[in-house]
Design a protein around this motif. Structure first.
Motif, PDB file in Angstrom:
ATOM      1  N   LYS A 136       0.243 -17.206 -11.257  1.00  0.00           N
ATOM      2  CA  LYS A 136      -1.420 -17.437 -10.948  1.00  0.00           C
ATOM      3  C   LYS A 136      -1.692 -18.786 -11.452  1.00  0.00           C
ATOM      4  N   LYS A 137      -1.376 -19.267 -12.733  1.00  0.00           N
ATOM      5  CA  LYS A 137      -1.367 -20.228 -12.891  1.00  0.00           C
ATOM      6  C   LYS A 137      -1.866 -21.391 -11.674  1.00  0.00           C
ATOM      7  N   HIS A 138      -0.768 -21.701 -10.657  1.00  0.00           N
ATOM      8  CA  HIS A 138      -0.968 -22.679  -9.488  1.00  0.00           C
ATOM      9  C   HIS A 138      -1.439 -22.211  -8.343  1.00  0.00           C
ATOM     10  N   GLU A 139      -1.463 -21.151  -8.581  1.00  0.00           N
ATOM     11  CA  GLU A 139      -1.906 -19.852  -7.749  1.00  0.00           C
ATOM     12  C   GLU A 139      -0.569 -19.984  -6.235  1.00  0.00           C
ATOM     13  N   ALA A 140       0.073 -20.068  -6.820  1.00  0.00           N
ATOM     14  CA  ALA A 140       1.766 -19.472  -5.981  1.00  0.00           C
ATOM     15  C   ALA A 140       1.917 -18.437  -5.704  1.00  0.00           C
ATOM     16  N   LEU A 141       2.331 -18.718  -4.777  1.00  0.00           N
ATOM     17  CA  LEU A 141       2.439 -17.044  -4.603  1.00  0.00           C
ATOM     18  C   LEU A 141       3.878 -16.097  -4.025  1.00  0.00           C
ATOM     19  N   LEU A 142       4.472 -15.250  -5.154  1.00  0.00           N
ATOM     20  CA  LEU A 142       5.675 -14.339  -5.552  1.00  0.00           C
ATOM     21  C   LEU A 142       6.099 -13.598  -4.244  1.00  0.00           C
ATOM     22  N   LEU A 143       6.651 -13.565  -3.162  1.00  0.00           N
ATOM     23  CA  LEU A 143       7.279 -12.719  -2.372  1.00  0.00           C
ATOM     24  C   LEU A 143       8.877 -11.877  -2.379  1.00  0.00           C
ATOM     25  N   PRO A 144       8.170 -10.784  -3.080  1.00  0.00           N
ATOM     26  CA  PRO A 144       9.964 -10.062  -2.858  1.00  0.00           C
ATOM     27  C   PRO A 144      10.600  -9.962  -2.093  1.00  0.00           C
ATOM     28  N   VAL A 145      12.168 -10.547  -1.918  1.00  0.00           N
ATOM     29  CA  VAL A 145      12.947 -10.366  -0.974  1.00  0.00           C
ATOM     30  C   VAL A 145      13.926  -9.066  -1.272  1.00  0.00           C
ATOM     31  N   ASP A 146      14.297  -8.252  -2.239  1.00  0.00           N
ATOM     32  CA  ASP A 146      14.810  -7.767  -2.602  1.00  0.00           C
ATOM     33  C   ASP A 146      14.253  -6.355  -1.862  1.00  0.00           C
ATOM     34  N   SER A 147      15.275  -5.563  -0.720  1.00  0.00           N
ATOM     35  CA  SER A 147      14.242  -4.124   0.316  1.00  0.00           C
ATOM     36  C   SER A 147      12.664  -3.978  -0.877  1.00  0.00           C
ATOM     37  N   GLU A 148      13.483  -3.684  -1.274  1.00  0.00           N
ATOM     38  CA  GLU A 148      12.905  -2.130  -2.936  1.00  0.00           C
ATOM     39  C   GLU A 148      11.564  -2.585  -2.543  1.00  0.00           C
ATOM     40  N   HIS A 149      11.512  -3.397  -3.298  1.00  0.00           N
ATOM     41  CA  HIS A 149       9.908  -4.652  -3.488  1.00  0.00           C
ATOM     42  C   HIS A 149       9.555  -5.195  -2.100  1.00  0.00           C
ATOM     43  N   SER A 150      10.310  -5.830  -1.282  1.00  0.00           N
ATOM     44  CA  SER A 150       9.859  -6.284   0.287  1.00  0.00           C
ATOM     45  C   SER A 150       8.619  -4.584   0.461  1.00  0.00           C
ATOM     46  N   ALA A 151       9.518  -3.575   0.367  1.00  0.00           N
ATOM     47  CA  ALA A 151       8.773  -2.546   1.280  1.00  0.00           C
ATOM     48  C   ALA A 151       7.830  -1.391   0.740  1.00  0.00           C
ATOM     49  N   ILE A 152       7.564  -2.299  -0.726  1.00  0.00           N
ATOM     50  CA  ILE A 152       6.854  -2.037  -1.499  1.00  0.00           C
ATOM     51  C   ILE A 152       6.022  -2.321  -1.475  1.00  0.00           C
ATOM     52  N   TYR A 153       5.945  -3.557  -1.821  1.00  0.00           N
ATOM     53  CA  TYR A 153       4.938  -4.944  -0.906  1.00  0.00           C
ATOM     54  C   TYR A 153       3.748  -4.281   0.175  1.00  0.00           C
ATOM     55  N   GLN A 154       5.089  -4.076   1.308  1.00  0.00           N
ATOM     56  CA  GLN A 154       4.138  -3.767   2.773  1.00  0.00           C
ATOM     57  C   GLN A 154       3.699  -2.163   2.895  1.00  0.00           C
ATOM     58  N   CYS A 155       3.822  -1.391   1.621  1.00  0.00           N
ATOM     59  CA  CYS A 155       3.026  -0.098   1.670  1.00  0.00           C
ATOM     60  C   CYS A 155       1.530  -0.501   0.794  1.00  0.00           C
ATOM     61  N   LEU A 156       1.410  -1.360   0.204  1.00  0.00           N
ATOM     62  CA  LEU A 156       0.878  -1.879  -0.722  1.00  0.00           C
ATOM     63  C   LEU A 156      -0.409  -2.708   0.358  1.00  0.00           C
ATOM     64  N   LEU A 157      -0.271  -3.364   1.271  1.00  0.00           N
ATOM     65  CA  LEU A 157      -0.782  -3.916   2.229  1.00  0.00           C
ATOM     66  C   LEU A 157      -2.102  -3.264   2.744  1.00  0.00           C
ATOM     67  N   GLY A 158      -2.862  -3.333   2.434  1.00  0.00           N
ATOM     68  CA  GLY A 158      -4.745  -3.080   3.309  1.00  0.00           C
ATOM     69  C   GLY A 158      -4.989  -1.616   2.012  1.00  0.00           C
ATOM     70  N   ASN A 159      -5.198  -1.985   1.137  1.00  0.00           N
ATOM     71  CA  ASN A 159      -4.784  -0.607   0.157  1.00  0.00           C
ATOM     72  C   ASN A 159      -5.549  -1.462  -0.667  1.00  0.00           C
ATOM     73  N   ARG A 160      -6.170  -0.679  -1.982  1.00  0.00           N
ATOM     74  CA  ARG A 160      -6.316  -0.763  -2.763  1.00  0.00           C
ATOM     75  C   ARG A 160      -5.600  -0.697  -3.952  1.00  0.00           C
ATOM     76  N   ARG A 161      -5.845  -1.920  -5.010  1.00  0.00           N
ATOM     77  CA  ARG A 161      -4.615  -1.933  -5.982  1.00  0.00           C
ATOM     78  C   ARG A 161      -4.673  -0.739  -6.896  1.00  0.00           C
ATOM     79  N   GLU A 162      -6.053  -0.809  -7.550  1.00  0.00           N
ATOM     80  CA  GLU A 162      -6.734   0.712  -8.669  1.00  0.00           C
ATOM     81  C   GLU A 162      -6.237   1.740  -7.865  1.00  0.00           C
ATOM     82  N   ASP A 163      -6.453   1.939  -6.788  1.00  0.00           N
ATOM     83  CA  ASP A 163      -6.060   2.749  -6.129  1.00  0.00           C
ATOM     84  C   ASP A 163      -4.077   3.879  -6.172  1.00  0.00           C
ATOM     85  N   VAL A 164      -3.278   3.071  -6.676  1.00  0.00           N
ATOM     86  CA  VAL A 164      -2.331   2.873  -6.756  1.00  0.00           C
ATOM     87  C   VAL A 164      -2.130   3.969  -8.027  1.00  0.00           C
TER      88      VAL A 164
END
Length: 277
Positions: A136-164
């Motif tokens: 967060k401090k350095h504005e670096a992007l952490l991208l999940p490569v585990d299949s489960e976390h990559s799947a969650i990441y894609q299911c969240l795209l385009g939606n509001r975090r507060e709606d989860v």
């Protein structure tokens, strides 16, 4: 052209990452790589992908590779791992080393402003609070490569975090999922390594057999997606076709389905996670 620095080139995720690079030469190139003790395979990878920086675990192996490849820079040990992670010629770091050794190079890459593919779950399990704060401090992007976390990441795209409402992580059940307590008394290491669905490295396959790996994945999801542990659930899904699900507060559920092939999350063209905040 995206230039990749790859930590752990000879492991399961590392070799599959190189498969993706080889399949898309117009999009990716290998700028730097690190390997452990499998120097024979590392030498083959160097000859094929021609990185300009290489680091290995032992000094004697670095000296051997330097003689074999005089036009590249060969390092070794902790310093070499950190330099490869933060290599200025690379745009993106794929961290596929095993164990807590992945933490220090991840932090170095974050400080260098690199976007990072996290295939080293121990980095977040052991120091998720440190890594996420630094990103967060350095504005670096952490991208999940585990299949489960990559799947969650894609299911969240385009939606509001507060709606989860909650995250649902699937588990194959591992090699021993059909055995009772009596049958488990006689299992062998070879039995544990015989995963019914996935082709993975030895450690993660053993951890899958004991379900320890799924516990790690819950911790990883907590840090990656800023979700309370009470809002992360695990369900057994034997086929490994649904990789994860996200349930929203209106009780709608988005699921990610795909073949059990790690090349899919590895090759995902990831937009910015900042849009999920």
């Amino acid at each position: 052209m995206k230039k990749i620095s790859l930590l752990g080139s000879t492991g399961s995720i590392g070799t599959q990452t190189l498969d993706v690079i080889k399949s898309h030469p117009e999009e990716f190139s290998l700028a730097a790589m690190t390997a452990g003790k499998n120097i024979t395979l590392a030498a083959e990878q160097i000859a094929l992908f021609k990185p300009s920086l290489v680091s290995v675990e032992r000094k004697e192996d670095a000296e051997r590779l330097q003689k074999e490849f005089p036009n590249i820079r060969v390092l070794f040990g902790r310093d070499g791992l950190i330099e490869a992670a933060s290599y200025k010629e690379a745009d993106f770091l794929m961290n596929a080393v095993m164990g807590s050794v992945g933490l220090e190079p991840t932090l170095a890459a974050i400080e260098a402003g690199k976007d990072i593919g996290i295939a080293n779950k121990e980095t977040l399990v052991t120091a998720g609070h440190i890594v996420t704060q630094a990103a967060k401090k350095h504005e670096a992007l952490l991208l999940p490569v585990d299949s489960e976390h990559s799947a969650i990441y894609q299911c969240l795209l385009g939606n509001r975090r507060e709606d989860v409402d909650r995250l649902i992580i699937t588990a194959s059940g591992g090699s021993f999922r059909d055995l009772n307590r009596d049958q488990l008394q006689n299992v062998t290491k070879e039995d544990a390594l015989n995963h019914p669905n996935w082709s993975m490295g030895a450690k993660i396959t053993i951890d899958s057999a004991t379900m320890m790996n799924k516990g790690f994945e819950v911790i990883e999801a907590h840090w990656l997606f800023d979700m309370a542990y009470d809002d992360i659930e695990v369900v057994i899904h034997r086929e490994s076709i649904v990789h994860s699900l996200v349930e929203y507060k209106d009780k709608s559920v988005i699921a990610h389905l795909g073949s059990p092939d790690m090349r899919v999350p590895i090759s995902l063209p990831c937009p910015s996670l900042k849009g999920l905040n």
